[in-house]
Design a protein around this motif. Structure first.
Motif, short mmCIF file in Angstrom:
data_model
loop_
_atom_site.label_atom_id
_atom_site.label_comp_id
_atom_site.label_asym_id
_atom_site.label_seq_id
_atom_site.Cartn_x
_atom_site.Cartn_y
_atom_site.Cartn_z
N GLU A 192 -63.68 62.89 35.97
CA GLU A 192 -62.38 62.94 36.64
C GLU A 192 -61.66 61.60 36.50
O GLU A 192 -60.49 61.54 36.14
N ILE A 193 -62.38 60.51 36.78
CA ILE A 193 -61.78 59.18 36.71
C ILE A 193 -61.32 58.87 35.28
O ILE A 193 -60.24 58.36 35.04
N SER A 194 -62.19 59.22 34.33
CA SER A 194 -61.87 58.92 32.93
C SER A 194 -60.61 59.65 32.48
O SER A 194 -59.77 59.08 31.79
N ILE A 195 -60.46 60.91 32.91
CA ILE A 195 -59.26 61.66 32.52
C ILE A 195 -58.03 61.08 33.20
O ILE A 195 -56.98 60.91 32.57
N MET A 196 -58.16 60.73 34.48
CA MET A 196 -57.02 60.16 35.20
C MET A 196 -56.60 58.83 34.60
O MET A 196 -55.41 58.52 34.50
N GLN A 197 -57.57 58.02 34.20
CA GLN A 197 -57.27 56.71 33.60
C GLN A 197 -56.47 56.85 32.32
O GLN A 197 -55.64 56.00 32.01
N GLN A 198 -56.74 57.91 31.58
CA GLN A 198 -56.08 58.10 30.29
C GLN A 198 -54.66 58.64 30.42
O GLN A 198 -53.92 58.69 29.44
N CYS A 199 -54.28 59.07 31.62
CA CYS A 199 -52.98 59.70 31.82
C CYS A 199 -51.95 58.70 32.32
O CYS A 199 -52.20 57.98 33.29
N ASP A 200 -50.82 58.67 31.66
CA ASP A 200 -49.72 57.82 32.11
C ASP A 200 -48.45 58.65 32.07
O ASP A 200 -47.70 58.63 31.10
N SER A 201 -48.25 59.43 33.11
CA SER A 201 -47.10 60.32 33.18
C SER A 201 -46.66 60.44 34.63
O SER A 201 -47.51 60.48 35.54
N VAL A 202 -45.35 60.50 34.84
CA VAL A 202 -44.84 60.67 36.20
C VAL A 202 -45.14 62.07 36.72
O VAL A 202 -44.95 62.34 37.91
N TYR A 203 -45.63 62.96 35.86
CA TYR A 203 -45.96 64.32 36.27
C TYR A 203 -47.45 64.49 36.59
O TYR A 203 -47.89 65.59 36.89
N ILE A 204 -48.21 63.39 36.49
CA ILE A 204 -49.65 63.39 36.76
C ILE A 204 -49.93 62.34 37.83
O ILE A 204 -49.42 61.22 37.74
N VAL A 205 -50.74 62.68 38.82
CA VAL A 205 -51.08 61.72 39.86
C VAL A 205 -51.74 60.49 39.24
O VAL A 205 -52.67 60.61 38.44
N LYS A 206 -51.25 59.29 39.60
CA LYS A 206 -51.75 58.04 39.01
C LYS A 206 -53.11 57.62 39.61
O LYS A 206 -53.38 57.88 40.77
N TYR A 207 -53.90 56.95 38.77
CA TYR A 207 -55.19 56.40 39.18
C TYR A 207 -55.10 54.88 39.18
O TYR A 207 -54.59 54.29 38.23
N TYR A 208 -55.57 54.25 40.25
CA TYR A 208 -55.45 52.79 40.37
C TYR A 208 -56.76 52.02 40.23
O TYR A 208 -56.76 50.84 39.92
N GLU A 243 -52.58 57.61 43.48
CA GLU A 243 -51.21 57.69 43.97
C GLU A 243 -51.14 58.59 45.21
O GLU A 243 -51.81 59.62 45.27
N TYR A 244 -50.32 58.20 46.16
CA TYR A 244 -50.12 59.00 47.38
C TYR A 244 -48.88 59.87 47.22
O TYR A 244 -47.80 59.38 46.85
N CYS A 245 -49.03 61.15 47.47
CA CYS A 245 -47.89 62.08 47.42
C CYS A 245 -47.63 62.58 48.85
O CYS A 245 -48.37 63.42 49.37
N GLY A 246 -46.57 62.05 49.46
CA GLY A 246 -46.37 62.18 50.89
C GLY A 246 -46.11 63.57 51.42
O GLY A 246 -46.32 63.83 52.61
N ALA A 247 -45.67 64.50 50.57
CA ALA A 247 -45.38 65.84 51.08
C ALA A 247 -46.58 66.77 51.01
O ALA A 247 -46.54 67.88 51.53
N GLY A 248 -47.66 66.31 50.37
CA GLY A 248 -48.86 67.15 50.27
C GLY A 248 -48.74 68.18 49.15
O GLY A 248 -47.86 68.12 48.31
N SER A 249 -49.66 69.14 49.16
CA SER A 249 -49.66 70.15 48.10
C SER A 249 -48.69 71.27 48.43
O SER A 249 -48.29 71.46 49.58
N VAL A 250 -48.35 72.04 47.40
CA VAL A 250 -47.46 73.19 47.60
C VAL A 250 -48.10 74.19 48.55
O VAL A 250 -47.42 74.79 49.40
N SER A 251 -49.42 74.38 48.45
CA SER A 251 -50.08 75.33 49.37
C SER A 251 -50.07 74.81 50.80
O SER A 251 -49.94 75.58 51.75
N ASP A 252 -50.19 73.48 50.98
CA ASP A 252 -50.07 72.89 52.32
C ASP A 252 -48.72 73.23 52.93
O ASP A 252 -48.61 73.60 54.10
#
Length: 404
Positions: free
Chosen positions: A71-87, A101-110
Motif C-alpha cells: 500500500e505504501i509503495s503504491i501511494m509513494q509512486q502516485c503524484d496526482s491531485v486525484y489520489i490521496v497523498k502519502y507523506y 493527506e487529510y480529506c475533511g469531508a470524509g468518504s462519499v459513503s460517509d
C-alpha cells in the motif's frame, strides 16, 4: 464542462527526514479518530511544525505487513491531485503509522449515511469526473486499485474527490500482466475477478459502474443479500442496472451500461469514459458544497450527542431514495478458498484451501472432503484481535445451494 482540478497550496510535500527519526508524538498532535480503514484505525492529526492537518492510519504490526508495504509503495509512486497523498511512515511500539493527506469531508459513503440521502445525478457526475481522472492516472501507470467503491472515494472540503485506500491495490508488471487472485469487495467485484480468469485495469471500470449505482440508489446491486451469494450471482446474471430507470437521464444510464459490460475485452477504458457525454457535462465541484456542509453539520451534531453519552452511529445504507436500511458492506480479498473478513470487512479467498472466515459473523468452513461437499458449517468463534474475551460459540450448517 467540468473545471480542471487545481493543486491546492500544500506546504508539506513529504515529511522532513529529521521528523521521521523522531517519535511521532513529537511531530504530531492527534486531534481525534476519523474511523476504520483497511488494516487499522485512521486519526486526524496536526503536523506541529507546518500546522498542516493530516490523516494517520495506525496499523497493528500483527497484520500482514507485506500488504501494508505494498500500500505504501503504491501511494509513494502516485503524484496526482486525484489520489490521496502519502507523506511518510513510522514504527511506534506495535503499530505502523502511515501519514497521509487529510480529506475533511470524509468518504462519499460517509456523506450518504450522515445525510440519510442518495446523491443527485449532478453530484454523481461531478464525483465520477474526479474518480475517472484518478483511475486514468493509475491505469496509465499500469496500476489497478481493485477496491473502488463510495467508501474509498474521499472528498475534501472544497469538493475535490480523491481515490483512497490502496490496501488491496495491485500493480501490473511485464511479467505478470494479468492477475488471477480474487481481491476486492464482493458487491463491487467484476465478473472476471470473481471467476479468477485473470483481469487488468478495466476491472476497476466495472467497480466504478457499481459505485455509480451505489451513489444513486444507496447501496450496490445485491447489497441486501449475503456476500457469498452475491459472488455466485455476479458472474451468472446479466449486468445490473437501475431499479427505477425513469428517475435517471439516458446519458447516466448509458454511462453505467458502458461500465457494466461483462466481457472485459469489450469494456471501455477510463480515458474513453472521460469523453462520455455524462462526464463531459459534469458541473464544477461547487455543486457538492451543500452536500458536504450538510454532512459536516450532522456530524458535528452527532459528535455532540456522543459527548453526552449516546454513541450510536447509525451506520446504515440508503434504500430507494432516502430510506435507510442496514446492509453488509463487507470487503473481500482473495489470494489463491480461504475467505477472511477482517475488522474493516476485508475478506481473503484462498483457492487452494477451503476455509471461509468471517470475523463478526463467525467462521464459515466449506469442507470439500466430506461425503456431502455442499455443506457449509458456521461457528461463531474468535472475536477481533484487539477485543478482550471471546464470543459465545454456536454452530449451524448451510448448504451451498441455499446461497445461490
Amino acid at each position: 464542462m467540468h473545471q480542471n482540478m487545481t493543486s491546492q497550496s500544500d506546504p508539506l510535500k513529504r515529511l522532513p527526514e529529521d521528523d521521521l527519526t523522531r517519535s511521532p508524538e513529537e511531530v504530531f498532535d492527534i486531534l481525534g479518530k476519523l474511523g476504520e480503514g483497511s488494516y487499522g484505525s485512521v486519526y486526524k492529526a496536526l503536523h506541529k511544525e507546518s500546522g498542516q492537518v493530516l490523516a494517520i492510519k495506525q496499523v497493528p504490526v500483527d497484520t500482514d505487513l507485506q500488504e501494508i508495504i505494498k500500500e505504501i509503495s503504491i501511494m509513494q509512486q502516485c503524484d496526482s491531485v486525484y489520489i490521496v497523498k502519502y507523506y511518510g511512515s513510522y514504527f511506534k511500539n506495535t503499530d505502523l503509522w502511515i501519514v497521509m493527506e487529510y480529506c475533511g469531508a470524509g468518504s462519499v459513503s460517509d456523506i450518504m449515511r450522515l445525510r440519510n440521502k442518495t446523491l443527485t445525478e449532478e453530484e454523481i457526475a461531478t464525483i465520477l469526473y474526479d474518480a475517472l481522472k484518478g483511475l486514468e492516472y493509475l491505469h496509465s501507470r499500469r496500476k489497478i486499485h481493485r477496491d473502488i467503491k463510495a467508501g474509498n472515494i474521499l472528498l475534501n472540503t472544497e469538493g475535490h474527490a480523491k481515490l483512497a485506500d490502496f490496501g488491496v491495490a495491485g500493480q501490473l508488471t511485464d511479467t505478470m500482466a494479468k492477475r488471477n487472485t480474487v481481491i476486492g469487495t464482493p458487491y463491487w467485484m467484476a465478473p472476471e475477478v470473481i471467476q479468477e480468469i485473470g483481469y487488468d485495469c478495466v476491472a476497476d471500470i466495472w467497480s466504478l459502474g457499481i459505485t455509480a449505482l451505489e451513489m444513486a440508489e444507496g447501496k450496490p446491486p445485491y447489497g441486501d443479500i449475503h456476500p457469498m451469494r452475491a459472488i455466485f450471482m455476479i458472474p451468472t446474471k446479466p449486468p445490473p442496472s437501475f431499479r427505477n430507470p425513469d428517475k435517471w437521464s439516458p446519458e447516466f444510464i448509458d454511462f453505467v451500461s458502458k461500465c457494466l459490460v461483462k466481457n472485459p475485452e469489450q469494456r471501455v477504458s477510463a480515458a474513453e469514459l472521460m469523453q462520455h457525454e455524462f462526464i463531459q457535462n459534469a458541473k464544477p465541484r461547487e455543486v457538492l458544497h451543500k452536500m458536504i456542509n450538510d454532512a459536516k453539520e450532522i456530524q458535528a451534531a452527532q459528535n455532540s450527542i456522543i459527548t453526552n453519552g449516546d454513541d450510536s452511529d447509525g451506520d446504515d445504507d440508503v434504500d430507494h431514495g432516502s430510506t435507510m436500511k442496514k446492509t453488509d458492506d463487507s470487503t473481500m480479498k482473495s489470494s489463491s478458498g480461504t475467505l477472511n473478513k477482517s475488522e474493516s470487512g476485508t475478506v481473503v479467498v484462498n483457492s487452494e484451501a477451503s476455509t471461509l472466515v468471517e470475523s463478526d459473523l463467525g467462521t464459515l468452513v466449506i469442507n470439500e472432503d466430506s461425503e456431502d461437499d455442499s455443506t457449509m458449517k458456521r461457528c461463531d468463534t474468535v472475536k477481533k484481535p484487539h477485543d478482550s474475551g471471546y464470543k459465545s460459540s454456536s454452530s449451524s450448517s448451510i448448504t451451498k445451494k441455499s446461497l445461490i
